[in-house]
Design a protein around this motif. Sequence first.
Motif, PDB file in Angstrom:
ATOM      1  N   LEU A 206       0.817  -1.204   0.000  1.00 19.21           N
ATOM      2  CA  LEU A 206       0.000   0.000   0.000  1.00 19.21           C
ATOM      3  C   LEU A 206       0.852   1.256   0.000  1.00 19.21           C
ATOM      4  N   GLY A 207       0.312   2.323  -0.578  1.00 22.41           N
ATOM      5  CA  GLY A 207       1.039   3.588  -0.646  1.00 22.41           C
ATOM      6  C   GLY A 207       1.095   4.331   0.665  1.00 22.41           C
ATOM      7  N   VAL A 211       3.468   7.650   1.837  1.00 22.75           N
ATOM      8  CA  VAL A 211       2.900   8.929   2.282  1.00 22.75           C
ATOM      9  C   VAL A 211       3.350   9.257   3.705  1.00 22.75           C
ATOM     10  N   SER A 212       3.423   8.223   4.556  1.00 27.32           N
ATOM     11  CA  SER A 212       3.831   8.443   5.944  1.00 27.32           C
ATOM     12  C   SER A 212       5.340   8.409   6.115  1.00 27.32           C
ATOM     13  N   GLY A 213       6.072   8.083   5.043  1.00 29.70           N
ATOM     14  CA  GLY A 213       7.523   8.061   5.118  1.00 29.70           C
ATOM     15  C   GLY A 213       8.087   6.884   5.881  1.00 29.70           C
ATOM     16  N   GLN A 238      12.989  -3.423   2.688  1.00 28.51           N
ATOM     17  CA  GLN A 238      12.837  -4.454   3.705  1.00 28.51           C
ATOM     18  C   GLN A 238      11.404  -4.558   4.224  1.00 28.51           C
ATOM     19  N   THR A 239      10.678  -3.432   4.225  1.00 31.53           N
ATOM     20  CA  THR A 239       9.324  -3.417   4.779  1.00 31.53           C
ATOM     21  C   THR A 239       8.328  -2.839   3.786  1.00 31.53           C
ATOM     22  N   MET A 240       7.065  -3.188   3.985  1.00 28.13           N
ATOM     23  CA  MET A 240       5.982  -2.691   3.150  1.00 28.13           C
ATOM     24  C   MET A 240       4.750  -2.489   4.026  1.00 28.13           C
ATOM     25  N   SER A 241       3.857  -1.631   3.578  1.00 32.82           N
ATOM     26  CA  SER A 241       2.605  -1.404   4.290  1.00 32.82           C
ATOM     27  C   SER A 241       1.553  -2.348   3.712  1.00 32.82           C
ATOM     28  N   SER A 250      -0.349  -2.459   8.820  1.00 34.06           N
ATOM     29  CA  SER A 250       0.898  -2.214   9.540  1.00 34.06           C
ATOM     30  C   SER A 250       2.070  -2.520   8.620  1.00 34.06           C
ATOM     31  N   LEU A 251       3.282  -2.346   9.146  1.00 32.97           N
ATOM     32  CA  LEU A 251       4.472  -2.648   8.375  1.00 32.97           C
ATOM     33  C   LEU A 251       4.712  -4.155   8.383  1.00 32.97           C
ATOM     34  N   LEU A 252       4.932  -4.711   7.198  1.00 29.53           N
ATOM     35  CA  LEU A 252       5.185  -6.135   7.036  1.00 29.53           C
ATOM     36  C   LEU A 252       6.544  -6.333   6.385  1.00 29.53           C
ATOM     37  N   ASP A 253       7.126  -7.488   6.563  1.00 33.84           N
ATOM     38  CA  ASP A 253       8.380  -7.811   5.890  1.00 33.84           C
ATOM     39  C   ASP A 253       8.113  -8.064   4.418  1.00 33.84           C
TER      40      ASP A 253
END
Length: 895
Positions: A206-207, A211-213, A238-241, A250-253
Amino acid sequence: MSKQHNFVAHIGHSSDYNNLGGKAKSLNKLVHAGFPVPKAYCVTVSAYQAFLKESGLEDWINSFDRYDTATCKKIRNKIQQTNLPEPIHKSIIEAYNKIGKGRVAVRSSAMNEDSITQSYAGQFETYLDIHGEQSVTESIKLCWGSIWADRVDSYQNNKPLNSYKDSAIGVIIQEMVDADAAGVLFTQDPVNGNKNHIIVESCWGLGEGVVSGQVTTDSYIIDKTNFTVIDKVVRPKQTMSGRATPGIISLLDVPTNKVHAASLTDEQAIKLAQQSEAIRKHYDNELDIEWAVKDNKIWILQARPITTEKKITKLCADSEETNDFIRDNAMFSRMDTGEIVTGLMTPLGLSFCHFYQHNIHGPAIKKMGLLDIGKSQHYMGYIQGHVYLNISASAKLLTQCPPTHDPMKFTKRYATDTIDFSNYINPYGEPTAGVQYFKSSIYWLYCQIRNLFSSERIVKKMIALRKKETARFHKLDLNSMSLTALNKELERIDKHFLEACAAYMPFFLQSFALYDLLTELCDKFLGHQGNGLQNRIKASMNGLRTIEVTKAVNVLAETVRRSPKLTNLFINTSLDQLVATLKNDSEGRIFWYQDFSDFLYNFGSRGRQEFELTIPRWNDDPIYILQMIRMYLGSDLKLDSRLTKVSELREADTEQLISCLPLKAKLKIKFVIAAYSKMAERREATRPTYISETWFYRKIVYEVASRLVKQGIIDQNDIPYIDFNTFRDYVAGRKPAELAFSKTKVNENRHRHLVNLNLEDPPMAIIGQHISKRKVNVTQDNDSSVIYGLGSSPGSITAYARVITDLTTQVESFKQGEILVTKFTDASWTPLFALASGVISDIGSTLSHSSIVSREFGIPAVVNSISATQKIQTGDLIFIDGDAGVIRIEKKANT
């Protein structure tokens, strides 16, 4: 009550523009023009106003005399607790059903949001992956309440709080796109304002992460005239939303196979650019566009006008400087500022540097003999998240001291080859002269005599202080301490941090001065034969703390090697399971709670970039040390004999070089070598004391932050973007949490850091102001096989390269005998040097960590190569000459 049909509008089919709010109005325009926008409805401004009126909230809100933080919080809570009038509730549910009763995004749409004058990016609430009627209506009320959040008021240039009486807000219910990739797009370059370039920032998932940096992005630069990709930078992601569980984003690997892969194909990036250009023409305005790609289909989620015309901005390292002459002529450098602040830092790390600058640095440098310590504003500077020393101001201060009365001697010491001094004038004035110089000279002489006779005592005192405070701090139960108690603890740390920095500073600067003096003596007495003698001196470095760490790791590895069972555990257990496995094994427990605990007690406060409070120390995360033990087990490293041999060879080399000199010259050089050796020992003996104090700061920051997370004031991923100084205000009771950790400031810091990540690194040294440039890939030219830097450790070697830009994730890939290629190193990298056959770094000098430790291990090093990490690939066969500073790529890995 108003007519029911005014409560919800079908986006793309509404002509009642003033009833939609800014974001919904923009989406309405996009849909009406035929652009691909997910199906959406808007709960109108009229619905919000009717809700307040019919529920009685309007009269209740108007009864307040003032709208301070506490009042606004009450209003938000009351909105959330109040039931929706039936007509409004019915309209919302009907709209949700028309979308398909599936997962939706619920987004605020305030009246001024996404207008040309105010973009309001990130100011109001957005809730993703919402499912079910009750969740949708609750999310809508949360969006309504967000107009009363304090952070919105600060975005509106501190308008009076009673302006909320006239505010209104709509809410968008939009079909959720479970994106494969997403991001933002700018129809002109936001860095330099180039209108011929379209900039695409892309990530997996997700973007929201962009947007949240919170996530790293790939960058694409696309030419508007012919829609070709001019340049792209694919970064490790390393991470994605994404959706952790239904309704929770949340942040996922990122899956391993996607970490280094491009999140967009060139074709997708070009299609996005073509779509954005059509939208830009429709709006007749430069835009900031949020987009998503699902199953190769492009969706436009939002388009907001870029609020200000981007102009090329010159950045001044001292943002507070108002004198134009100083701004244009002051020299700043980040050479030899210490590895604790090397490289890009987070806002939390930078704000800690600000704390050091204004509270610690001045009193510390006074101890080295400065009668006048000047203004703290002029000690340091900051460009694009990098920390600089104000060389011009420091050189002016040092003219108070006889050895550094000539300011150019110090100034040139911190300059790179790119600095032109032909028209340079120190903007802070002429060297100290007259009566003032006499007074300052006497004071400097007094301090040198005092430091000379007290130095051994100071070193012993600092070692004792570190042991005492470390033991004391380990016994504290931070979790049970009140804010008042934690504040007292912080004040105690302040005292010892200052004391330790003041003890370290004279040894640090005297080491540099003696090293420079040795260089001058070599040039004078030996000429070309003395080239690099200062890099081969017997500096008694074996006892230095950085080497001591490597020795201690080697001792741990030898302890493990003596036990077949422990060796098997280390080699055959995955790193993420190793700690638990050791604790559950009889031999492992003894090793963990005795040998390894003793190591952590002595060295556990060390780590990477130790002023960067966001980076865990070995006490916090010991995995790196466990990795090094495992790597040592797989090597044939004979550390002690190697260090002894290197030391003997260096001493013999030095004796041979100076044997032909006259006695007086020989004695001078030997005296300076001995003095430098002693200062280096003292410097490294006192350094761990103030480093330990920075770990104490970090532990308290994260303890308080964990409480704020539980209270819902910040998120866990907000911690790198809080400000250390407002954090101190909060803990001391000088500022409430809502102001100390306002979402506006956190988001502002996050976005600034994201921009810095995507910019080309600023120069190592600079006179005047800096113009930011977007980071692009280094193109290979005809001479790309040869790279020039600074030879800082003698010798030459041909071996395969191993490029490591992230020590945490890449260290275990390193193989004994490879040449280490990296941006920079600090003390935490030292154990790796024992396995390397050579070292190359983008940043550094003859006294940087890479240079000193390479000389100690007897391996060639070339530093200050600028872009070696971009031109060299892992697996390239490379030759390095540590005397001449030459790197040559003999064979590319893919040929």
